[in-house]
Every structure is written in C-alpha cells, then in structure tokens.
Write a protein that holds these residues in place. Structure first.
Motif, short mmCIF file in Angstrom:
data_model
loop_
_atom_site.label_atom_id
_atom_site.label_comp_id
_atom_site.label_asym_id
_atom_site.label_seq_id
_atom_site.Cartn_x
_atom_site.Cartn_y
_atom_site.Cartn_z
N LEU A 140 45.78 38.45 42.68
CA LEU A 140 46.54 37.25 43.02
C LEU A 140 47.84 37.73 43.65
O LEU A 140 48.72 38.26 42.97
N ILE A 141 47.96 37.56 44.97
CA ILE A 141 49.03 38.19 45.73
C ILE A 141 50.05 37.15 46.20
O ILE A 141 49.72 36.24 46.97
N PHE A 142 51.28 37.29 45.72
CA PHE A 142 52.39 36.43 46.16
C PHE A 142 53.17 37.19 47.23
O PHE A 142 53.66 38.30 46.98
N GLN A 143 53.30 36.61 48.41
CA GLN A 143 54.00 37.24 49.52
C GLN A 143 55.23 36.42 49.93
O GLN A 143 55.35 35.25 49.57
N MET A 192 53.36 44.90 40.16
CA MET A 192 52.07 44.38 39.72
C MET A 192 52.05 44.18 38.21
O MET A 192 52.63 44.97 37.46
N VAL A 193 51.38 43.13 37.78
CA VAL A 193 51.10 42.88 36.37
C VAL A 193 49.59 42.66 36.25
O VAL A 193 49.03 41.83 36.99
N SER A 194 48.93 43.39 35.34
CA SER A 194 47.48 43.31 35.25
C SER A 194 47.03 42.98 33.84
O SER A 194 47.73 43.25 32.86
N TYR A 195 45.84 42.40 33.75
CA TYR A 195 45.18 42.15 32.47
C TYR A 195 43.70 42.44 32.62
O TYR A 195 43.10 42.16 33.67
N GLN A 196 43.11 42.98 31.56
CA GLN A 196 41.67 43.24 31.58
C GLN A 196 41.08 43.04 30.19
O GLN A 196 41.60 43.54 29.20
N ASP A 197 39.97 42.29 30.14
CA ASP A 197 39.24 42.18 28.88
C ASP A 197 38.61 43.53 28.56
O ASP A 197 38.07 44.19 29.45
N PRO A 198 38.67 43.95 27.29
CA PRO A 198 38.11 45.26 26.95
C PRO A 198 36.59 45.29 27.10
O PRO A 198 35.89 44.31 26.84
N HIS A 199 36.09 46.44 27.57
CA HIS A 199 34.64 46.65 27.69
C HIS A 199 34.37 48.13 27.82
O HIS A 199 35.26 48.91 28.13
N GLY A 200 33.17 48.53 27.57
CA GLY A 200 32.80 49.93 27.67
C GLY A 200 32.68 50.37 29.12
O GLY A 200 32.25 49.61 29.98
N THR A 221 44.95 41.07 38.50
CA THR A 221 46.26 41.63 38.84
C THR A 221 47.07 40.60 39.60
O THR A 221 46.58 40.00 40.56
N VAL A 222 48.30 40.37 39.17
CA VAL A 222 49.26 39.57 39.93
C VAL A 222 50.16 40.55 40.68
O VAL A 222 50.81 41.41 40.07
N ALA A 223 50.13 40.47 42.00
CA ALA A 223 50.92 41.37 42.84
C ALA A 223 52.07 40.58 43.47
O ALA A 223 51.85 39.56 44.13
N LEU A 224 53.28 41.04 43.23
CA LEU A 224 54.47 40.46 43.85
C LEU A 224 54.81 41.35 45.04
O LEU A 224 55.32 42.47 44.87
N SER A 225 54.49 40.89 46.24
CA SER A 225 54.53 41.73 47.43
C SER A 225 55.86 41.57 48.17
O SER A 225 56.22 40.49 48.62
N TYR A 226 56.59 42.70 48.27
CA TYR A 226 57.83 42.75 49.02
C TYR A 226 57.61 43.63 50.25
O TYR A 226 56.65 44.42 50.29
#
Length: 308
Positions: free
Chosen positions: A21-24, A113-121, A102-107
C-alpha cells in the motif's frame, strides 16, 4: 562467477508475497500526533512477487515458491501473478487468512515502510531445490540458521548458484550462523544502509570490504550513486542512471532481477551490474514494481547506463 547449465528450472525464487500500500506525494514527514495527506495512492503486489515477475518479464523460466491464504491481500497478489503468467507450481494454498501487508510512505529518493505478516511455516527449501534443480536460487532476504545452512549445502551439491538479498533483517555478522550462511552464498546484494547495519562498518566502502571477505561476490546497491561490487578482490563501480523518481519501492528487487538475468546470459560482473542498474532505474519511474522491464525496455535503459 559462472552459472552451470540448468538441469531443471532457470530460477527458483523462494520468499513471501506482500501487498504494498504505497502513499506518494507526501508534503512532509509523518510524525506521531500529525496527519499528512498523500498526493497519490496505489495498492500493488510486492515482496518476492517482484523479482519473480521481473525475471519472468525478461523471458526467464521462473518458479516462485510462496504461500497464499483466503484473505484479500493473498487474492490480490495471486491474481497479479496469474495475470503475469507466472508458473503456479510453487504456490501453497492455505484454508485460512495469510495476510502479508506493507504500508510504504514514499518520499523523493527514499521511503519508510511498516509491515505486518500472519505467522506461517516457511516453504521447505531443501525439498524445493531437489524438486526444481534450479540454475539459480534467489532468496529475497537474509536468512540464517542451521536449516538454511543445510539447504545451502544441498544447493552446492546440485550446482545451484545462490543469490541472496538482505532486506531490513535485524541481524549482524555477530548473529549466530550469519557468517556461515554468507560463506555458502555466491552473490550477496544488500543496499548501502543494510550493509552498514549488518557489518557495523563506518562507511559503505568498509562494509563492502568486510563482506567481500565472506562472500565470493558482494554487490552493494547505492541508490542515486549507482552500485558497487567486489569479486576475487577486484572492485567494480557503475554510476546511476538519471531518472525521474516516482517511487523507490521494489527498485532493489528489480535490480536483483536484472543482475540474475545478465548472469544467466553468461555476462561478466560489470555487465551484470549495468543490467541491474538499468532495471533498478526503470523501476523508480512508476509505483512499486509496475515499471519492471521486458527485453525491449531493457535495451532502451541499458543504453542510458553511464559508461566508465
């Protein structure tokens, strides 16, 4: 640095998808307690999708090993992979959400960047290597540990060249098994900030020298300064291609794809660097990985790479 004849696939990419998710067009830096409006917004596939897609666009035979769930973000990236025509034989599907965002704040020239991930193998790397027998294994981030060391031994037995990026992984050369893992990698390609954090060096040149003592080929992505590499004690530098920067998200992954593409074509390190720089420069002219090159586009951008 040579790639042997592929007995199976040309490239195996093993890494998670992310939805970016990119904010420009941000007017000022985002700080706690403030609200900043962006000038543009994009939701695009990212993570390991980018090098897999970029290699495929360049005409390479690629299998991407990744996991998908029942959530919106999995559906978005899976749909994009299918639209690009990526081989799905490496995909694992789970009957539950598996969100990677991932949320990307683009300058201009950089991003936060701020990221999140559900755990998995993680996908079983050793099994994947034996199944696909790739000429090149691409690992989009620094991985370490006893299991990864064992997988790299299998890669060496198969004659597979291992290309590893770094990403913002919280590890240093003092983290257990990191040095041993790097010794089993053929090409390691951090960016400048990652090389400094990983080595604790005071300068990028010092970091490059430290890493060159561990890995046969070290490539450091230096953004607007181009890229530098050391192989067998010899250093190579390629200047950046002037480009109108829209967003740097995904540029490093496109750089990596260009490098491996040239490597598979039998090119020497300077030509691999030039191809990588061309692909990275093209990527920054659009949001995310949307400007990844095809062969015709690569020829255009290669002509713009500054020559020594």
């Amino acid at each position: 640095m040579r790639v042997g004849a592929a007995r199976g696939r040309e490239v195996l990419v093993v890494g998670d998808y992310f939805a970016d998710l990119i904010f420009q067009g941000l007017e000022r830096p985002v700080r706690p307690g403030t609200e900043v409006f962006a000038g543009a917004l994009d939701l695009l596939p990212g993570g390991a999708f980018t090098p897999a897609m970029a290699m495929h666009r360049l005409g390479r035979d690629v299998v991407w090993a990744a996991d998908f769930g029942t959530d919106l973000f999995s559906s978005l990236v899976l749909g994009a992979a299918r639209a690009e025509g990526l081989d799905e034989s490496g995909f694992r599907h789970h009957a539950a959400p598996l969100r990677s965002v991932t949320v990307a704040l683009s300058y201009p020239g950089d991003r936060a960047m701020v990221s999140y991930q559900d755990p998995h193998g993680a996908p079983p790397l050793t099994e994947l290597l034996r199944e696909h027998r790739p000429a090149v294994l691409m690992l989009p981030q620094l991985r370490y540990g006893a299991e990864l060391k064992a997988s790299l031994s299998v890669a060496r037995q198969l004659g597979t060249l291992v290309f590893m990026d770094c990403q913002d992984v919280p590890a240093t050369l003092d983290t257990p098994t990191v040095r041993e893992v790097l010794a089993g990698v053929d090409v390691f390609a951090p960016n400048a900030d990652e090389a400094l954090r990983l080595t604790g060096a005071g300068t990028v040149d010092d970091a490059l020298d430290l890493l060159a003592g561990l890995v046969p080929t070290v490539v450091v992505k230096r953004g607007g300064e181009g890229a530098s590499a050391v192989q067998e004690g010899k250093r190579y530098d390629v200047r950046a291609v002037p480009a109108d920067v829209v967003d740097t998200t995904g540029a490093g992954d496109c750089f990596n794809a260009g490098f491996v593409h040239a490597l598979l074509a039998g090119q020497q390190l300077p030509a691999c660097l030039a191809t990588a720089v061309a692909c990275g420069a093209a990527a920054v002219t659009g949001p995310g990985s949307s400007r990844a090159l095809d062969p015709a586009g690569l020829l255009h951008w290669l002509a713009r790479v500054p020559r020594p």
